[in-house]
Design a protein around this motif. Structure first.
Motif, PDB file in Angstrom:
ATOM      1  N   VAL A  44       0.840  -1.197   0.000  1.00  0.00           N
ATOM      2  CA  VAL A  44       0.000   0.000   0.000  1.00  0.00           C
ATOM      3  C   VAL A  44       0.877   1.250   0.000  1.00  0.00           C
ATOM      4  N   ALA A  45       1.965   1.210   0.744  1.00  0.00           N
ATOM      5  CA  ALA A  45       2.882   2.355   0.795  1.00  0.00           C
ATOM      6  C   ALA A  45       3.469   2.646  -0.581  1.00  0.00           C
ATOM      7  N   VAL A  46       3.782   1.608  -1.338  1.00  0.00           N
ATOM      8  CA  VAL A  46       4.312   1.799  -2.694  1.00  0.00           C
ATOM      9  C   VAL A  46       3.262   2.483  -3.576  1.00  0.00           C
ATOM     10  N   LEU A  47       2.005   2.082  -3.434  1.00  0.00           N
ATOM     11  CA  LEU A  47       0.944   2.697  -4.236  1.00  0.00           C
ATOM     12  C   LEU A  47       0.762   4.179  -3.901  1.00  0.00           C
ATOM     13  N   HIS A  48       1.091   4.560  -2.678  1.00  0.00           N
ATOM     14  CA  HIS A  48       0.955   5.959  -2.252  1.00  0.00           C
ATOM     15  C   HIS A  48       2.215   6.785  -2.491  1.00  0.00           C
ATOM     16  N   ASN A  49       3.317   6.110  -2.784  1.00  0.00           N
ATOM     17  CA  ASN A  49       4.595   6.792  -2.952  1.00  0.00           C
ATOM     18  C   ASN A  49       4.608   7.620  -4.237  1.00  0.00           C
ATOM     19  N   GLN A  50       4.883   8.916  -4.084  1.00  0.00           N
ATOM     20  CA  GLN A  50       4.899   9.833  -5.235  1.00  0.00           C
ATOM     21  C   GLN A  50       6.100   9.591  -6.159  1.00  0.00           C
ATOM     22  N   LYS A  51       7.131   8.943  -5.639  1.00  0.00           N
ATOM     23  CA  LYS A  51       8.328   8.689  -6.440  1.00  0.00           C
ATOM     24  C   LYS A  51       8.144   7.518  -7.399  1.00  0.00           C
ATOM     25  N   VAL A  52       7.149   6.684  -7.143  1.00  0.00           N
ATOM     26  CA  VAL A  52       6.857   5.549  -8.022  1.00  0.00           C
ATOM     27  C   VAL A  52       5.933   6.056  -9.125  1.00  0.00           C
ATOM     28  N   THR A  53       6.292   5.780 -10.371  1.00  0.00           N
ATOM     29  CA  THR A  53       5.501   6.289 -11.492  1.00  0.00           C
ATOM     30  C   THR A  53       4.163   5.554 -11.607  1.00  0.00           C
ATOM     31  N   LEU A  54       3.239   6.195 -12.268  1.00  0.00           N
ATOM     32  CA  LEU A  54       1.919   5.610 -12.490  1.00  0.00           C
ATOM     33  C   LEU A  54       2.044   4.275 -13.215  1.00  0.00           C
ATOM     34  N   VAL A  78      -6.768  -1.293 -11.031  1.00  0.00           N
ATOM     35  CA  VAL A  78      -5.954  -0.517 -11.966  1.00  0.00           C
ATOM     36  C   VAL A  78      -6.591   0.862 -12.194  1.00  0.00           C
ATOM     37  N   LEU A  79      -7.905   0.891 -12.349  1.00  0.00           N
ATOM     38  CA  LEU A  79      -8.602   2.166 -12.567  1.00  0.00           C
ATOM     39  C   LEU A  79      -8.414   3.101 -11.379  1.00  0.00           C
ATOM     40  N   LEU A  80      -8.508   2.571 -10.175  1.00  0.00           N
ATOM     41  CA  LEU A  80      -8.300   3.397  -8.980  1.00  0.00           C
ATOM     42  C   LEU A  80      -6.891   3.986  -8.975  1.00  0.00           C
ATOM     43  N   VAL A  81      -5.912   3.189  -9.373  1.00  0.00           N
ATOM     44  CA  VAL A  81      -4.534   3.679  -9.420  1.00  0.00           C
ATOM     45  C   VAL A  81      -4.386   4.730 -10.516  1.00  0.00           C
ATOM     46  N   LYS A  82      -4.920   4.448 -11.703  1.00  0.00           N
ATOM     47  CA  LYS A  82      -4.801   5.390 -12.823  1.00  0.00           C
ATOM     48  C   LYS A  82      -5.467   6.730 -12.525  1.00  0.00           C
ATOM     49  N   LYS A  83      -6.554   6.703 -11.780  1.00  0.00           N
ATOM     50  CA  LYS A  83      -7.283   7.933 -11.431  1.00  0.00           C
ATOM     51  C   LYS A  83      -6.729   8.583 -10.156  1.00  0.00           C
ATOM     52  N   ASN A  84      -5.599   8.047  -9.670  1.00  0.00           N
ATOM     53  CA  ASN A  84      -4.952   8.529  -8.455  1.00  0.00           C
ATOM     54  C   ASN A  84      -5.906   8.481  -7.246  1.00  0.00           C
ATOM     55  N   ARG A  85      -6.655   7.399  -7.174  1.00  0.00           N
ATOM     56  CA  ARG A  85      -7.596   7.218  -6.074  1.00  0.00           C
ATOM     57  C   ARG A  85      -7.274   5.966  -5.258  1.00  0.00           C
ATOM     58  N   GLN A  86      -6.012   5.575  -5.276  1.00  0.00           N
ATOM     59  CA  GLN A  86      -5.611   4.383  -4.541  1.00  0.00           C
ATOM     60  C   GLN A  86      -5.802   4.544  -3.035  1.00  0.00           C
ATOM     61  N   ARG A  87      -5.901   5.777  -2.551  1.00  0.00           N
ATOM     62  CA  ARG A  87      -6.141   5.978  -1.117  1.00  0.00           C
ATOM     63  C   ARG A  87      -7.521   5.473  -0.703  1.00  0.00           C
ATOM     64  N   PHE A  88      -8.408   5.279  -1.686  1.00  0.00           N
ATOM     65  CA  PHE A  88      -9.753   4.771  -1.410  1.00  0.00           C
ATOM     66  C   PHE A  88      -9.873   3.261  -1.623  1.00  0.00           C
ATOM     67  N   LEU A  89      -8.790   2.633  -1.988  1.00  0.00           N
ATOM     68  CA  LEU A  89      -8.807   1.217  -2.358  1.00  0.00           C
ATOM     69  C   LEU A  89      -9.448   0.333  -1.288  1.00  0.00           C
ATOM     70  N   VAL A  90      -8.980   0.419  -0.075  1.00  0.00           N
ATOM     71  CA  VAL A  90      -9.513  -0.417   1.000  1.00  0.00           C
ATOM     72  C   VAL A  90     -10.983  -0.080   1.257  1.00  0.00           C
ATOM     73  N   GLN A  91     -11.312   1.203   1.274  1.00  0.00           N
ATOM     74  CA  GLN A  91     -12.696   1.619   1.520  1.00  0.00           C
ATOM     75  C   GLN A  91     -13.640   1.099   0.435  1.00  0.00           C
ATOM     76  N   VAL A  92     -13.200   1.127  -0.808  1.00  0.00           N
ATOM     77  CA  VAL A  92     -14.031   0.640  -1.921  1.00  0.00           C
ATOM     78  C   VAL A  92     -14.294  -0.856  -1.756  1.00  0.00           C
ATOM     79  N   LEU A  93     -13.257  -1.600  -1.452  1.00  0.00           N
ATOM     80  CA  LEU A  93     -13.407  -3.049  -1.298  1.00  0.00           C
ATOM     81  C   LEU A  93     -14.293  -3.382  -0.096  1.00  0.00           C
TER      82      LEU A  93
END
Length: 181
Positions: A44-54, A78-93
């Motif tokens: 999850v930290a990697v998905l939130h890391n700004q240094k890691v590219t989309l 993938v859509l959540l990541v592409k839309k920069n909404r990975q912070r909602f990933l757990v909540q969506v699931l």
């Protein structure tokens, strides 16, 4: 805004699961994903890391989940990541799982007590809640010594506060509103 985003994505996944008649399968797969996300906070930290590219984030999600879960679930991640909404990933699931439970007629309830309840007490409370709601209850117990004694029962948006703390707060309020002539 966050609540709207979560509901929109969860509803989309639920609609796909219903349409494809794969609700049970998706429920199990989403539960597995949630467990994996909770067990590996580094992912999850990697998905939130700004240094890691989309592109790297999308590739990571696809690599980890493509062979584990059905295509539409991977597509949602993938859509959540592409839309920069990975912070909602757990909540969506989690919202998706709540929709599945609601469809199955299962209501989540919590019982807060000052001490650990026995299995027999929990079973009795569960049976009474199921009878009063005409639904299957998924019961969670919480221990909170600050309530002093008694119980606080939450079913959906309804709360029954039969704790000593609650009674003391009610009495305090009544006394503060009391006007002496």
């Amino acid at each position: 805004m966050a609540e709207l985003v979560v509901k929109r994505y969860a509803t989309a996944l639920f609609d796909v699961a219903t349409t494809e008649n794969k609700v049970k399968q998706y429920e199990e797969e989403v539960a597995d994903i949630l467990k994996a996300l909770r067990d590996t906070p580094d992912f999850v930290a990697v998905l939130h890391n700004q240094k890691v590219t989309l592109e790297e984030k999308v590739a990571l999600v696809e690599k980890v989940f493509s062979n584990q879960v059905d295509g539409p679930i991977v597509g949602l991640l993938v859509l959540l990541v592409k839309k920069n909404r990975q912070r909602f990933l757990v909540q969506v699931l989690e919202a998706f799982l709540e929709m599945v439970k609601k469809q199955a007629g299962i209501i989540k309830a919590t019982v807060t007590s000052a001490v650990q309840l026995t299995e027999s007490q929990v079973d009795t409370i569960k049976v009474k809640l199921e009878a009063s709601t005409n639904s299957k209850i998924e019961l969670e117990t919480i221990i909170d010594t600050s309530i002093i004694a008694g119980l606080i029962i939450r079913v959906g948006d309804k709360v029954v506060d039969a704790s000593i703390r609650g009674k003391m707060q009610t009495l305090k309020k009544q006394l503060s509103e009391l006007r002496l002539a």
